[in-house]
Design an enzyme around this catalytic site. Structure first.
Site, PDB file in Angstrom:
ATOM      1  N   THR A 253      57.792 -13.181 -12.695  1.00 14.70           N
ATOM      2  CA  THR A 253      58.481 -14.319 -12.072  1.00 14.70           C
ATOM      3  C   THR A 253      57.895 -14.652 -10.713  1.00 14.70           C
ATOM      4  O   THR A 253      57.927 -15.811 -10.285  1.00 14.70           O
ATOM      5  CB  THR A 253      59.995 -14.073 -11.933  1.00 14.70           C
TER       6      THR A 253
ATOM      7  N   ALA B  72      59.851 -19.125  -9.734  1.00 15.02           N
ATOM      8  CA  ALA B  72      60.536 -19.705 -10.893  1.00 15.02           C
ATOM      9  C   ALA B  72      61.682 -18.819 -11.390  1.00 15.02           C
ATOM     10  O   ALA B  72      62.673 -19.330 -11.920  1.00 15.02           O
ATOM     11  CB  ALA B  72      59.542 -19.947 -12.021  1.00 15.02           C
ATOM     12  N   HIS B  73      61.546 -17.508 -11.263  1.00 12.77           N
ATOM     13  CA  HIS B  73      62.578 -16.533 -11.628  1.00 12.77           C
ATOM     14  C   HIS B  73      63.274 -16.863 -12.962  1.00 12.77           C
ATOM     15  O   HIS B  73      62.691 -16.713 -14.020  1.00 12.77           O
ATOM     16  CB  HIS B  73      63.586 -16.388 -10.494  1.00 12.77           C
ATOM     17  N   ASP B  74      64.528 -17.337 -12.925  1.00 11.46           N
ATOM     18  CA  ASP B  74      65.347 -17.440 -14.134  1.00 11.46           C
ATOM     19  C   ASP B  74      64.764 -18.378 -15.180  1.00 11.46           C
ATOM     20  O   ASP B  74      64.980 -18.183 -16.385  1.00 11.46           O
ATOM     21  CB  ASP B  74      66.765 -17.882 -13.775  1.00 11.46           C
TER      22      ASP B  74
ATOM     23  N   LEU C  76      61.863 -18.526 -16.182  1.00 10.50           N
ATOM     24  CA  LEU C  76      60.907 -17.825 -17.032  1.00 10.50           C
ATOM     25  C   LEU C  76      61.577 -17.177 -18.233  1.00 10.50           C
ATOM     26  O   LEU C  76      60.948 -17.027 -19.285  1.00 10.50           O
ATOM     27  CB  LEU C  76      60.106 -16.800 -16.224  1.00 10.50           C
TER      28      LEU C  76
END
Length: 319
Positions: free
Chosen positions: A196, A242-244, A246
């Site tokens: 992420t 981008a974290h979540d 992904l």
């Protein structure tokens, strides 16, 4: 089309991921469950209901756990996500959508049992609701299509923790729940900081979303303002991780990611609480606490250009 339960603590990046999910024809959102994390349970549930109104999805929203599996309230990330957890954008006093009458873990169980073999859980907050669902109905583990988790850090490319030198926030927030989820006999894919933090939504992309992404693109830009300021201040990064989103990208197209296999355990308590450790398959160790548990998938590589294109193309050019 893959049926999805989205387990979340909205959250700027949660909101962006949920908007992304609702734009993807490959995914059918059948339920949203909330969990403590980026704010208290009442705030994140209200945020989820606001997002239901704003994004226009039909799936029910159920309030989940407001404490960890050990009964702790923990801390919240107001310094990252703002006082209202959605970057302090204005949220109307009147929210039309109402919560489902079931607890989050109960709705999760009901949806899985009503759709055996077809539901994927995308969990982008603490794993508390999943652990409670497993505790109440262990049979759901054999009824899900899969579980995709945004959480953890395994040290790939130097990506370790973001709340301690070894721990990522979602896992550290309820390590006992995460360990229960990772050691259960269902297929888990872990999207950690290893990937992420390789994918950055930079300022030009956010501005392009604002200018050409329609109402949803403008919302993504607006909600990201204070989140961007946090990244600029703490990371000197002219963009946001981008974290979540992904986890959503993996559910759409797993070929975007490289994974490795092996059982995963979570350190519960002590100096390294929340650390995620994977034992590689066929590693020549003597018998360990990992051995009785199923192999899971950990993402260690990501095709950054293709992920960014998938995300952007879901909004840009839309009405």
């Amino acid at each position: 089309m893959r049926k999805v339960i989205f387990d979340t603590d909205p959250g700027v990046d949660d909101a962006m991921a949920l908007a992304f999910l609702t734009r993807r024809p490959e995914l059918e959102l059948v339920g949203v469950t909330t969990v403590l994390g980026n704010a208290d349970i009442e705030t994140v549930t209200r945020n989820a209901l606001f997002l239901k109104d704003r994004l226009g999805f039909a799936a029910p929203v159920a309030q989940g756990s407001g404490v960890t599996v050990l009964g702790k309230h923990g801390t919240h990330a107001k310094h990252v996500h703002g006082q209202n957890a959605l970057g302090d954008i204005p949220i109307p006093d009147l929210i039309t959508s109402r919560p489902d009458g079931r607890r989050g873990h109960r709705m999760m169980i009901d949806l899985i049992r009503a759709n055996p073999g077809t539901v994927t859980i995308i969990a982008v907050g603490r794993m508390t609701n999943l652990a409670r669902a497993l505790d109440k109905d262990p049979e759901i583990a054999r009824l899900v299509q899969g579980v995709v988790v945004m959480g953890g850090a395994f040290g790939t490319n130097g990506h370790t923790g973001n709340v301690s030198p070894v721990a990522e926030a979602n896992i550290a927030g309820d390590p006992e729940a995460a360990d229960a989820v990772f050691t259960a006999h269902w297929p888990v894919t872990i999207i950690g900081l290893d990937v992420t933090q390789e994918v950055v939504l930079d300022v030009p992309l956010l501005e392009r979303l604002r200018d050409t992404g329609g109402e949803s693109g403008r919302f993504l830009y607006d909600v990201s303002r204070s989140y961007l300021a946090f990244h600029q201040k703490t990371r000197k990064l002219d963009g946001i991780f981008a974290h979540d989103s992904l986890a959503v990208a993996y559910a759409v197209d797993p070929s975007l990611f490289t994974t490795r296999q092996g059982p995963v355990r979570v350190i519960c308590g002590g100096l390294a609480s929340g650390q995620t450790i994977q034992k590689m398959q066929r590693a020549p160790y003597p018998s360990t606490a990992w051995d009785p548990h199923p192999s899971q998938s950990v993402c260690v590589g990501v095709d950054v250009p293709r992920v960014l294109d998938l995300f952007a193309s879901s909004f840009i050019g839309s009405p």
